[in-house]
Design a protein around this motif. Structure first.
Motif, short mmCIF file in Angstrom:
data_model
loop_
_atom_site.label_atom_id
_atom_site.label_comp_id
_atom_site.label_asym_id
_atom_site.label_seq_id
_atom_site.Cartn_x
_atom_site.Cartn_y
_atom_site.Cartn_z
N PRO A 1 -3.49 13.93 -4.13
CA PRO A 1 -3.14 12.68 -3.43
C PRO A 1 -3.19 11.49 -4.37
CG PRO A 1 -5.39 13.27 -2.94
CD PRO A 1 -4.85 14.36 -3.83
N SER B 1 -2.58 0.26 -4.24
CA SER B 1 -2.12 -0.99 -3.64
C SER B 1 -2.00 -2.05 -4.72
CB SER B 1 -3.06 -1.45 -2.54
OG SER B 1 -4.34 -1.73 -3.06
N ALA C 1 -7.49 6.00 5.76
CA ALA C 1 -6.82 4.97 4.96
C ALA C 1 -7.79 3.84 4.69
CB ALA C 1 -5.58 4.44 5.68
N ASP D 1 0.86 -1.18 0.00
CA ASP D 1 0.00 0.00 0.00
C ASP D 1 0.90 1.23 0.00
OD1 ASP D 1 -2.94 -0.95 0.54
OD2 ASP D 1 -1.68 -2.12 1.91
N TYR D 2 0.62 2.16 -0.89
CA TYR D 2 1.43 3.39 -0.93
C TYR D 2 0.52 4.61 -0.97
CZ TYR D 2 0.41 3.46 -5.98
OH TYR D 2 -0.21 3.48 -7.20
N TYR D 3 1.07 5.72 -0.47
CA TYR D 3 0.33 6.98 -0.45
C TYR D 3 1.33 8.12 -0.59
CZ TYR D 3 -2.64 10.83 1.13
OH TYR D 3 -3.35 12.01 1.21
N GLU E 1 -13.08 4.91 0.23
CA GLU E 1 -13.01 5.83 -0.91
C GLU E 1 -14.31 6.62 -1.02
OE1 GLU E 1 -10.57 6.51 -3.22
OE2 GLU E 1 -9.25 5.43 -1.86
N ASN F 1 -3.48 11.54 5.05
CA ASN F 1 -3.70 10.10 4.95
C ASN F 1 -4.26 9.52 6.24
OD1 ASN F 1 -3.76 7.71 3.51
ND2 ASN F 1 -1.73 7.09 4.14
N ARG G 1 -3.14 7.31 -3.98
CA ARG G 1 -3.15 6.15 -3.10
C ARG G 1 -3.37 4.92 -3.95
NH1 ARG G 1 -6.98 7.70 -0.23
NH2 ARG G 1 -5.96 8.33 1.70
#
Length: 450
Positions: free
Chosen positions: A115, A119, A250, A104-106, A185, A247, A117
């Motif tokens: 932003p 995965s 999440a 998972d990245y942000y 989301e 963030n 986000r």
């Protein structure tokens, strides 16, 4: 009032002229350029790190990578490292055993605060570390033939059971994660919609106050009461937007692992917006010029914290989005005004309708021009229309067409002095406006590039 009205129309026409001659193509937008290990890849050995490269600079204080195993446990507590050009993030990994791992990245674009986000998963088939563990387990096995036979049978059943369990675990948590991610989301989109709706209504409400502040005392009290409600709505939306940038929201729930940085441009803009929102509770609806200064600054700050500064020609795009925001605010707040006062103060509404009809028509024209102008900057190829961003853009276009139809019907009834069903049409127009705001909250969150 007439003099101000004439100047306002002149400014709108001047901006329209500049938009007509200023269309150009954008240089780009922040996007994922390369990922290592690749999504859905199968590796023979444990990777040394996760590396993600972006097409633009990202904020060094608001970047995170989390790697979890099939038991949803984090595999490392190492900190994320950024490259010198701030376009690449890395996370060092320990020796990983065979299995499926989720990344998972942000990150946030350091220019426009957009932003990103995401995965994905990768699988390790059989690392050297796994082989050592298997060898160690075999050495500890007993050599009794009877027990060995029993264990062999048990092992086969266990392997089959574990295989089924692993398959179930690999699918079930993924389903759960996806559902959680979808709900989160949706929650983020709703909070963004609250922010945009609050901002539009607040700017427009302050704007229209300078046309109705000579009405009765009872009318002004109700107007100021709704002004406070709208201010609170804007503040709630603004705070949620800031938390989203940090963030805090999440896919796994509410977390708080990142600190707020005042070094990046967008962080400073959000801080200024928060300060302006709080100041507004004390200074708005008191002085005409102070009101216009406030809405000018907060609209400009919003534009400067958005995508405008990440494209060229920057100045022209900033002006375009500023006018777009201002026009949308006048239209949205005017609709709310009519809905609030329609039943009990119809005379005030009837005196307000001709003025609103003129400004609403100008606003819709400007919204259409600036909307097309902005789309040209993002729409570099037809393939983008088949992305999620493109589909939501087309949905917005469809709703705008309905807005034109409803607006035409409203103007037609005003010309014929038939106001019997006008309230219903205004409510429909307001609902369509709310839908557009929700679609915009999604469009501005998604990456426009395919």
């Amino acid at each position: 009032m007439f003099k101000f009205k004439r100047h306002f129309i002149s400014v709108f026409l001047i901006f329209t002229f500049f938009f007509g001659i200023g269309i150009n193509v954008a240089d780009g937008h922040s996007f994922v350029a390369e990922i290592t290990p690749a999504p859905n890849s199968q590796l023979k050995s444990s990777p040394q790190e996760v590396r993600i490269t972006f097409g633009d600079r990202i904020d060094k204080n608001l970047a995170s990578i989390t790697v979890t195993n099939d038991k949803q446990k984090t595999v490392t507590s190492e900190s994320v490292q950024l490259s010198e050009n701030n376009k690449e993030i890395r996370l060092k990994l320990p020796k990983l055993t065979r299995g499926i791992y989720k990344v998972d990245y942000y990150v946030i674009s350091s220019n426009d605060g957009h932003p990103m986000r995401g995965s994905y998963s990768f699988e390790i088939l059989n690392s050297a570390f796994s082989q050592q563990e298997d060898k160690h387990e075999k050495e500890n096995e007993t050599v009794s033939p009877q027990r060995k036979g029993d264990e062999k049978s048990t092992s086969q059943n266990s392997d089959n059971h574990n295989h089924m369990r692993n398959d179930s675990n690999s699918a079930q948590p993924q389903e759960t994660d996806e559902s959680k991610g979808t709900l989160m989301e949706l929650f983020i989109y709703l909070m963004r919609a609250v922010y945009y709706l609050g901002l539009l209504l607040l700017i427009g409400w302050v704007f229209w106050w300078n046309f109705v502040h000579n009405y009765s005392t009872e009318f002004k009290k109700k107007y100021l009461f709704w002004g406070i409600i709208i201010q609170m709505l804007h503040l709630i939306g603004l705070i949620s937007m800031i938390l989203n940038q940090l963030n805090v929201f999440a896919s796994s729930g509410l977390i708080s692992t990142l600190g707020f940085s005042f070094e990046s441009h967008f962080s400073l803009m959000w801080l200024v917006s928060l300060a302006l929102s709080l100041i507004g509770f004390a200074c708005l609806f008191r002085n005409r010029w102070l009101d216009f200064l406030w809405i000018f600054i907060i609209a400009l700050v919003k534009v400067l914290s958005g995508h405008s500064i990440d494209f060229k020609p920057t100045i022209l795009l900033i002006i375009s989005n500023f006018v777009h925001l201002f026009a949308a605010s006048i239209w949205a707040a005017g609709l709310l005004f009519i809905i609030i006062y329609w039943r009990k103060q119809r005379l005030y509404v009837q005196s307000f309708l001709p003025l609103f009809s003129l400004y609403a028509l100008l606003s819709i024209i400007i919204l259409s021009i600036t909307g097309i102008f902005t789309t040209v900057f993002f729409l570099s190829s037809a393939d983008q229309l088949f992305t999620n961003w493109g589909l939501f853009l087309l949905a917005k276009l469809l709703v705008v067409i309905f807005v034109f139809i409803i607006g035409g019907l409203i103007r037609l009834k005003l010309k014929k002095h038939k106001t019997a069903n006008l309230g219903l049409l205004v409510k429909i127009d307001f609902i369509l406006m709310t839908i557009i705001v929700f679609l915009v909250s999604i469009i501005t969150y998604l990456n426009p590039l395919p």
